[in-house]
Each structure stands twice: as structure tokens, then as C-alpha cells.
Motif scaffolding. Sequence first.
Motif, PDB file in Angstrom:
ATOM      1  N   GLU A 242       0.860  -1.184   0.000  1.00  0.00           N
ATOM      2  CA  GLU A 242       0.000   0.000   0.000  1.00  0.00           C
ATOM      3  C   GLU A 242       0.892   1.229   0.000  1.00  0.00           C
ATOM      4  OE1 GLU A 242      -2.355  -0.302   3.506  1.00  0.00           O
ATOM      5  OE2 GLU A 242      -3.083  -2.322   3.028  1.00  0.00           O
ATOM      6  N   ILE A 243       0.587   2.193  -0.858  1.00  0.00           N
ATOM      7  CA  ILE A 243       1.380   3.415  -0.963  1.00  0.00           C
ATOM      8  C   ILE A 243       0.441   4.610  -0.844  1.00  0.00           C
ATOM      9  CG2 ILE A 243       3.034   4.732  -2.349  1.00  0.00           C
ATOM     10  CD1 ILE A 243       3.670   2.132  -3.842  1.00  0.00           C
ATOM     11  N   ASN A 244       0.736   5.488   0.116  1.00  0.00           N
ATOM     12  CA  ASN A 244      -0.092   6.669   0.344  1.00  0.00           C
ATOM     13  C   ASN A 244       0.779   7.914   0.475  1.00  0.00           C
ATOM     14  OD1 ASN A 244      -2.950   5.447   0.939  1.00  0.00           O
ATOM     15  ND2 ASN A 244      -1.538   4.244   2.164  1.00  0.00           N
ATOM     16  N   ALA A 245       0.236   9.030   0.034  1.00  0.00           N
ATOM     17  CA  ALA A 245       0.851  10.332   0.265  1.00  0.00           C
ATOM     18  C   ALA A 245      -0.148  11.150   1.068  1.00  0.00           C
ATOM     19  CB  ALA A 245       1.187  11.031  -1.055  1.00  0.00           C
ATOM     20  N   GLY A 246       0.066  11.208   2.388  1.00  0.00           N
ATOM     21  CA  GLY A 246      -0.929  11.841   3.243  1.00  0.00           C
ATOM     22  C   GLY A 246      -2.204  11.018   3.242  1.00  0.00           C
ATOM     23  N   ASP A 247      -3.335  11.647   2.948  1.00  0.00           N
ATOM     24  CA  ASP A 247      -4.620  10.959   2.887  1.00  0.00           C
ATOM     25  C   ASP A 247      -4.917  10.399   1.499  1.00  0.00           C
ATOM     26  OD1 ASP A 247      -5.080  11.574   5.553  1.00  0.00           O
ATOM     27  OD2 ASP A 247      -6.038  13.498   5.059  1.00  0.00           O
TER      28      ASP A 247
END
Length: 219
Positions: free
Chosen positions: A95-100
Motif C-alpha cells: 500500500e502506498i499513500n501520500a498523506g490521505d
Amino acid sequence: MTKFYQLFSFLLLMSVICLYPMTSVLADGESDTAEKELDISLSTKENLFDISNMKPGDWAPRTITVQNSGSKDFVYQMQLQNSGEQKLFNELLVEINAGDQELYQGKLAEFKSLPERNLTSGTEENLDITIRFPEHLGNDFQGLESDFVFTFTAEGKDNSTVQVMTMGQVASVGPTSVGLSLPSTPSNIFIFILFGTVLVVGGIVLMIIRHYRRMKIAQ
């Protein structure tokens, strides 16, 4: 007159020899400056993931900071490539997220690249990356290892590019010294249910038998 020309030629030759190193130094300095105009760096130069004894159901979150350390704005992408065995790599989830903002969720093997992300000069952003070991993986995945490479590529407006990399490694739980294997949780649950059902039925039957015996004695 001949001596004058000889002296003039000598001085000219010495001038060229003296000026050439200076020109080379200036050129090298200019090259260094040009390289620093487009510069991407990461918060860690070591392995982003270095996980041992991972087992089904485990997960490992990491945060990496991508920095624009140069004087030019750029867009960057992140690619992920396998550099080891395929079996475990093909099953691990990421899983890759930038902030929300969710950027990707799925298998490592199916991830190719993040969409282009803008990063202006002197700024940075955090990427939250989580590796998950699927719960359904069984004994066939004991003692396996997966190696992979994260490659970050920055591209300037003039199409010039620079790259920086970090590594990842995940090793699953291996067989124990006494040869035990990973527990099969669903099978154990059904065994416990069956055993409990037999005990309950057996107890009911015994209670009925005792009840009839007492009635016969009473008569």
C-alpha cells in the motif's frame, strides 16, 4: 628576428598550457553546478525494508521522504522491480499513500510505477509504504525471501533525468529446529468444533442413560 619569433612561440605555447587546466577546472565546476540544478534525494540511503521472520497476517509500515534538493522543479516517478526469487514476491501486498491520498494498493508484482508527482525546488513529501504478508499463505511459503528495488526518477522541464534507489528485503518464517510447520488455523478450528460437538453429544447421552436408570430403580 628569428629569435623574436622563437621567443613569441614559446610564450604562446606556455600560455596555452597554463590556461588549459584553468579552463578544465571551470568546466568541471560548471558541470557540478548543472548536476545540482536537478537533484532528488531520499531520507534513507539504506534498505527501506529489511524484514526477517515475517509470517501470514503480518504487515510492516515505512515512511520515506522524497526531497527536491536542487534548484529546479521536477516531476518524479517511483518504480518497483523484483531483484530476487519470484514466489514470495508474487504474493506480497503493498500500500502506498501520500498523506490521505491512496496512490496504490495491490500486489508487489503488479505494481509498475506511481503516476508523475510534482515537487518544486526545496520542497519534500512523505510516502507511506506498507508491505503485507497475506493471511492465506501457508506452509509452502516458509523460509522464502523476496528482494526488490525502489527506483525514484526525477525529470526536469528540459527532459534531463536523475535517479536514486533504495532496497527492500522480506524473509518469511522458516521451519523450526524440530521440524514443526506453520499452523493451519482454519483446520484447527474445525477440529476443535468437532471435538466439542462430540463431547456435548456424549454428555447428553450419558445424562439420558442415567435418567432412565434412576426411573427403573424408583419403580
